[in-house]
Design a protein around this motif. Structure first.
Motif, mmCIF file in Angstrom:
data_model
loop_
_atom_site.group_PDB
_atom_site.id
_atom_site.type_symbol
_atom_site.label_atom_id
_atom_site.label_comp_id
_atom_site.label_asym_id
_atom_site.label_seq_id
_atom_site.Cartn_x
_atom_site.Cartn_y
_atom_site.Cartn_z
ATOM 1 N N GLU A 1 15.366 13.794 -55.569
ATOM 2 C CA GLU A 1 15.116 15.231 -55.401
ATOM 3 C C GLU A 1 16.074 15.910 -54.449
ATOM 4 N N GLN A 2 16.507 15.184 -53.389
ATOM 5 C CA GLN A 2 17.373 15.883 -52.420
ATOM 6 C C GLN A 2 18.700 16.316 -53.040
ATOM 7 N N TYR A 3 19.044 15.744 -54.194
ATOM 8 C CA TYR A 3 20.290 16.142 -54.870
ATOM 9 C C TYR A 3 20.009 17.006 -56.106
#
Ligand code: TGC
Ligand code: FAD
Length: 388
Positions: free
Chosen positions: A68-70
């Motif tokens: 998710e962070q990307y």
């Protein structure tokens, strides 16, 4: 006692997780409601609507397997395959756009990029705000990428790139290209941005296949690429091949999606087509052909599913990907050609879709490693002898 479902004879759906089923449903709805209505004109006019990348980004289809962070949502390999299956049921060119962005442009940045590169590019690529392409193939022999002529030379603060790439999906609309070039005879990956001087792209026209996808070349004329845009994490052909593993796997599902669409269209058509006073579907020859199509499609999907689960657990090998890419593309092409024949003259028209699928699958059978090249990869693994 369950009854036989002609459209899911081995009950594949029952073996998907709830999340996978939901993702497949979303992809199917998007493909049918948003892609299908524009594909006939896009193929006829040889145009690709850039807005599709933004729409796919909004749907969460780009880089869906990434964390998710990307910008991803860490979906399983099977879920990624199901997206490919539903998109390619409309057109292989639309699946190309999705797989190049996800597996060939985002994945190398994720797998081999610095943290700064990941944060700079991946969330915007996941949103479809930035379009990426993948430059491996050159005009002199795509099957043998080791012979590439594109070169990088180290200079103050970065590298100078010279050479060119050919047959590059999305290059004319790309904001960045992952370019594979030799630096001191070792293949390295570079993130080449649209704004860099000396970077050019041209559209390849007059394609008789994959016309709803935009394909082009890449020119690299003394392009300065800063050190910050070299992918630090990989050297050699393992770099591009690692990306191809993901993309070839997705194609194994996608090709079956195109074949499935042809199968469904043909079943409907022969059910309604009255010849010699009876529906065509009541004939033995026709039923045999439908049974053959169904069998090949669902064996192919089972193989893709098994491979997806192996990829999810990490227990996979590249040769298994070659086997499924090769088998499913070859079988899908045969199904689409048969579907075209069973539609008679109507089968050559755009609105019937089947000939478009057959024409597209000619490319799908060739790109990402041609059908016979994958046979040679398997042959080498079976015999221990390289026959390339
Ligand atoms: P070979 O000696 O076999 O291998 C060289 C190095 O690469 C490593 N390697 C792999 N690593 C990860 N995954 C794989 N699948 C790998 N296959 C090989 C290998 O371990 C070795 O590493 P090292 O560290 O020992 O150097 O290389 P070769 O030159 O003999 O390769 C022969 C061959 C035919 C297998 C290969 O060149 C090949 O696969 N050719 C086909 C090229 C191809 O697939 N091009 C695709 C271009 S991209 C594209 O088509 C996108 S279309 C997208 C769309 O629109 O959807
Ligand atoms: P060749 O390598 O010249 O092969 C021609 C024929 O020879 C094939 O049938 C092949 O199976 C056979 N052959 C090759 N070697 C052997 C051997 N040793 N023994 C026996 N037979 C052999 N590339 C990218 O890098 N990025 C992209 O985004 C991309 N998108 C593409 C989009 C389209 C529409 C197309 C058509 C291609 C795309 N490609 C892309 C390139 C694609 O990967 C190549 O076309 C493919 O790898 C085959 O290379 P080639 O066309 O040069 O054919």
């Amino acid at each position: 006692q369950k009854t036989f479902q002609w459209a899911d004879p081995l009950d594949l759906t029952s073996r998907l997780t709830e999340d996978e089923r939901a993702i497949q449903d979303a992809a199917k709805t998007y493909a049918r409601e948003s892609l299908l209505p524009r594909v006939v004109a896009a193929f006829r006019d040889e145009t690709f609507d850039r807005a599709i990348m933004t729409e796919m980004g909004q749907m969460g289809f780009l880089g869906a397997m990434l964390p998710e962070q990307y910008g991803g949502s860490a979906v399983s390999h099977v879920a990624y395959g199901l997206i490919a299956r539903e998109i390619e049921a409309v057109d292989s060119g639309y699946r190309s756009a999705m797989s190049v962005q996800s597996s060939l442009a985002m994945y190398p940045i994720y797998a081999f990029g610095s943290e700064e590169q990941k944060m700079r590019f991946l969330p915007r690529m996941a949103a479809g705000e930035l379009v990426g392409c993948f430059g491996l193939t050159e005009a002199d022999g795509g099957s043998d990428p080791a012979s590439m002529k594109t070169r990088a030379v180290a200079v103050e603060g970065g590298y100078r790139l010279n050479g060119g790439k050919y047959w590059i999906t999305n290059s004319p609309i790309a904001d960045l290209a992952i370019v594979w070039a030799k630096l001191d005879d070792v293949i390295r990956g570079f993130i080449v941005e649209r704004a860099f001087d000396g970077f050019t792209t041209g559209k390849i026209g007059d394609k008789l296949s994959l016309r709803a996808s935009i394909t082009g070349d890449i020119g690299l004329n003394d392009v300065f690429v800063p050190e910050a845009n070299l992918l630090p994490g990989v050297k050699g052909l393992r770099g591009p091949f690692s990306c191809l593993n993901k993309a070839r796997y997705g194609i194994a599902w996608g090709a079956m999606g195109a074949a499935e669409a042809c199968f469904h269209l043909t079943r409907d058509y022969v059910g309604e087509r009255m010849l010699f006073g009876r529906p065509l579907s009541s004939r033995q020859l026709v039923q045999k052909k439908l049974a053959d199509m169904q069998t090949e499609i669902f064996l192919g999907l089972e193989g893709a599913f098994a491979l997806g689960r192996l990829l999810d657990t990490g227990a996979w090998v590249p040769e298994a990907i070659s086997m499924m890419k090769r088998n499913n593309c070859g079988k899908a092409l045969a199904v689409a050609r048969e579907a075209r024949d069973m539609h008679g003259g109507a089968g050559i028209t755009g609105e019937m879709h089947v000939m478009r699928h057959a024409m597209n699958l000619e490319t799908v059978n060739t790109y990402e490693g041609a059908h016979d090249v994958h046979a040679l990869i398997l042959g080498r693994a079976i015999t221990g002898q390289s026959a390339f």
